[in-house]
Design an enzyme around this catalytic site. Structure first.
Site, PDB file in Angstrom:
ATOM      1  N   CYS A 126     -15.567-116.605 -25.311  1.00 24.84           N
ATOM      2  CA  CYS A 126     -15.845-117.730 -26.214  1.00 24.84           C
ATOM      3  C   CYS A 126     -16.973-118.609 -25.686  1.00 24.84           C
ATOM      4  O   CYS A 126     -17.883-118.995 -26.427  1.00 24.84           O
ATOM      5  CB  CYS A 126     -14.585-118.555 -26.431  1.00 24.84           C
ATOM      6  SG  CYS A 126     -13.584-118.763 -24.972  1.00 24.84           S
ATOM      7  N   HIS A 239     -14.444-125.855 -27.426  1.00 24.14           N
ATOM      8  CA  HIS A 239     -15.123-125.899 -26.118  1.00 24.14           C
ATOM      9  C   HIS A 239     -16.426-126.688 -26.253  1.00 24.14           C
ATOM     10  O   HIS A 239     -17.110-126.614 -27.283  1.00 24.14           O
ATOM     11  CB  HIS A 239     -15.468-124.494 -25.644  1.00 24.14           C
ATOM     12  CG  HIS A 239     -14.309-123.653 -25.203  1.00 24.14           C
ATOM     13  ND1 HIS A 239     -13.019-124.127 -25.058  1.00 24.14           N
ATOM     14  CD2 HIS A 239     -14.264-122.333 -24.887  1.00 24.14           C
ATOM     15  CE1 HIS A 239     -12.234-123.134 -24.659  1.00 24.14           C
ATOM     16  NE2 HIS A 239     -12.949-122.034 -24.548  1.00 24.14           N
TER      17      HIS A 239
HETATM   18  C1  2RA Z   1     -10.553-119.454 -21.793  1.00 22.47           C
HETATM   19  N1  2RA Z   1     -12.587-118.234 -22.208  1.00 22.47           N
HETATM   20  O1  2RA Z   1     -11.096-120.406 -22.362  1.00 22.47           O
HETATM   21  C2  2RA Z   1     -11.211-118.095 -21.757  1.00 22.47           C
HETATM   22  C3  2RA Z   1     -10.448-117.080 -22.546  1.00 22.47           C
HETATM   23  N2  2RA Z   1     -10.362-117.408 -23.932  1.00 22.47           N
HETATM   24  O2  2RA Z   1      -9.444-119.525 -21.232  1.00 22.47           O
END
Ligand code: 2RA
EC number: 1.2.1.11
Length: 333
Positions: A126, A239
């Site tokens: 991601c 994120h």
């Molecule tokens: C996380 N990128 O954010 C890793 C797996 N989705 O934990």
């Protein structure tokens, strides 16, 4: 099309179902699958209820596309079996991403790579997806030399249990409970943890190596240099990344804005505006904000990049790869 989802009861699996519905993907038969732990549960798709089947040797017969999000071990075990039944597997785990025979695809960046597949196509991490959706339009014009990314990753990246742990740790601290400051794992509530995945002997974490290795593979740019620190933050979904990108050619803000404004999947905020994870939740876009010349490096831009890690960071990217396969039927073979 006969579509299977392995990991149908997980956060990403649920988002895959929602994304197939939202984009009216041509599903003629829907086969939700899970491990024995989750088999038997019921999921809803297009208003109908489906019992989740336990994954086995026989469940992939006739399946044309199988979306996987059930962890690397399950992908390693079941993807070859699904492929032997004629399915194309789009795998969201880390199992196949760096396999030279498996294309690693972000549809806005390297769609052409899907035709290299031999039955499996890997969905990138991601944090990598959102960084490259923002950087690729600039790379194509100014040729990326180096980028650094400090990520602020939501707890949903590790699944449903992590969401519950966030709530529990916040409420526990709010009730005045104390915690042992030297007992790991530390609570995520009111905290930040600069540790995602195992940290190796060089001091770099698995998640940080993904940003470098996956970016080089997706951009076909093996001289690209990347610095990365990945941090878990007490956010439920979305994120964020503070990125500094340095280019071989002189970059101008005006051109960068124009390129990002025209880029597929990107929303670039004007002036010093920005988006936060709370605002980006459930959106399909990668939001680029606070775009500016970098304070220290020549030929470099700084930016704040936010996206929903369950949506574009996982489910949407996988479904967009499936859409590429459907639109280019030759690639389904
Ligand atoms: C996380 N990128 O954010 C890793 C797996 N989705 O934990």
């Amino acid at each position: 099309m006969r579509i299977a989802i392995l990991g149908a009861t997980g956060l990403v699996g649920q988002e895959m179902i929602k994304t197939l519905e939202d984009r009216n993907f041509p599903v003629t038969e829907f086969i939700p699958l899970a491990s024995s732990k989750s088999a038997g549960r019921v999921v809803e798709f297009r208003g109908s209820q489906f019992e989740v089947k336990e994954v086995s040797q026989d469940v992939f017969e006739g399946v044309e596309i199988a979306l996987f999000s059930a962890g690397a071990d399950a992908s390693k075990k079941w993807a070859p079996i699904a492929v032997s039944n004629g399915a194309v597997v789009i795998d969201n785990s880390s199992a196949w991403r760096m396999d030279p025979e498996v294309p690693l695809v972000v549809p806005e960046v390297n769609p052409q790579d899907i035709r290299q597949h031999r039955g499996i196509i890997a969905n990138p991490n991601c944090a990598t997806i959102q960084a490259l959706v923002a950087l690729a339009p600039l790379h194509r014009r100014f040729r990326l030399e180096y980028f650094s990314a400090v990520t602020f990753q939501s707890v949903s990246g590790t699944g449903k249990e992590a969401l519950a742990e966030l709530d529990d740790s916040i409420s526990s601290i709010l009730k005045g409970n104390t915690f042992e400051p030297h007992v790991y794992p530390l609570p995520i509530g009111f905290n930040v943890l600069p540790h995602i995945g195992d940290i190796d002997e060089t001091g770099v974490s698995e998640e940080e190596w993904k940003m470098l290795n996956e970016s080089r593979k997706i951009l076909h740019h093996h001289r690209l240099q990347v610095s990365c620190t990945t941090v878990r933050v007490p956010v439920r979904r979305g994120h964020s990344e503070a990125i500094v990108a340095q280019f071989e050619d002189q970059v101008t803000l005006e051109e960068a804005y124009a390129l990002l404004s025209d880029a597929s999947g990107v929303v670039v905020m004007s002036e010093n505006k920005y988006i936060t994870p709370l605002q980006a939740a459930e959106s399909d876009f990668v939001y680029v904000g606070r775009l500016r010349y970098d304070m220290g490096l020549p030929r470099a831009l700084s930016m704040w990049v936010v996206s929903d890690n369950l949506r574009k960071g996982a489910a949407l990217n996988a479904v967009q790869i499936a859409e590429l396969l459907v639109s280019d039927l030759g690639a389904l073979k």
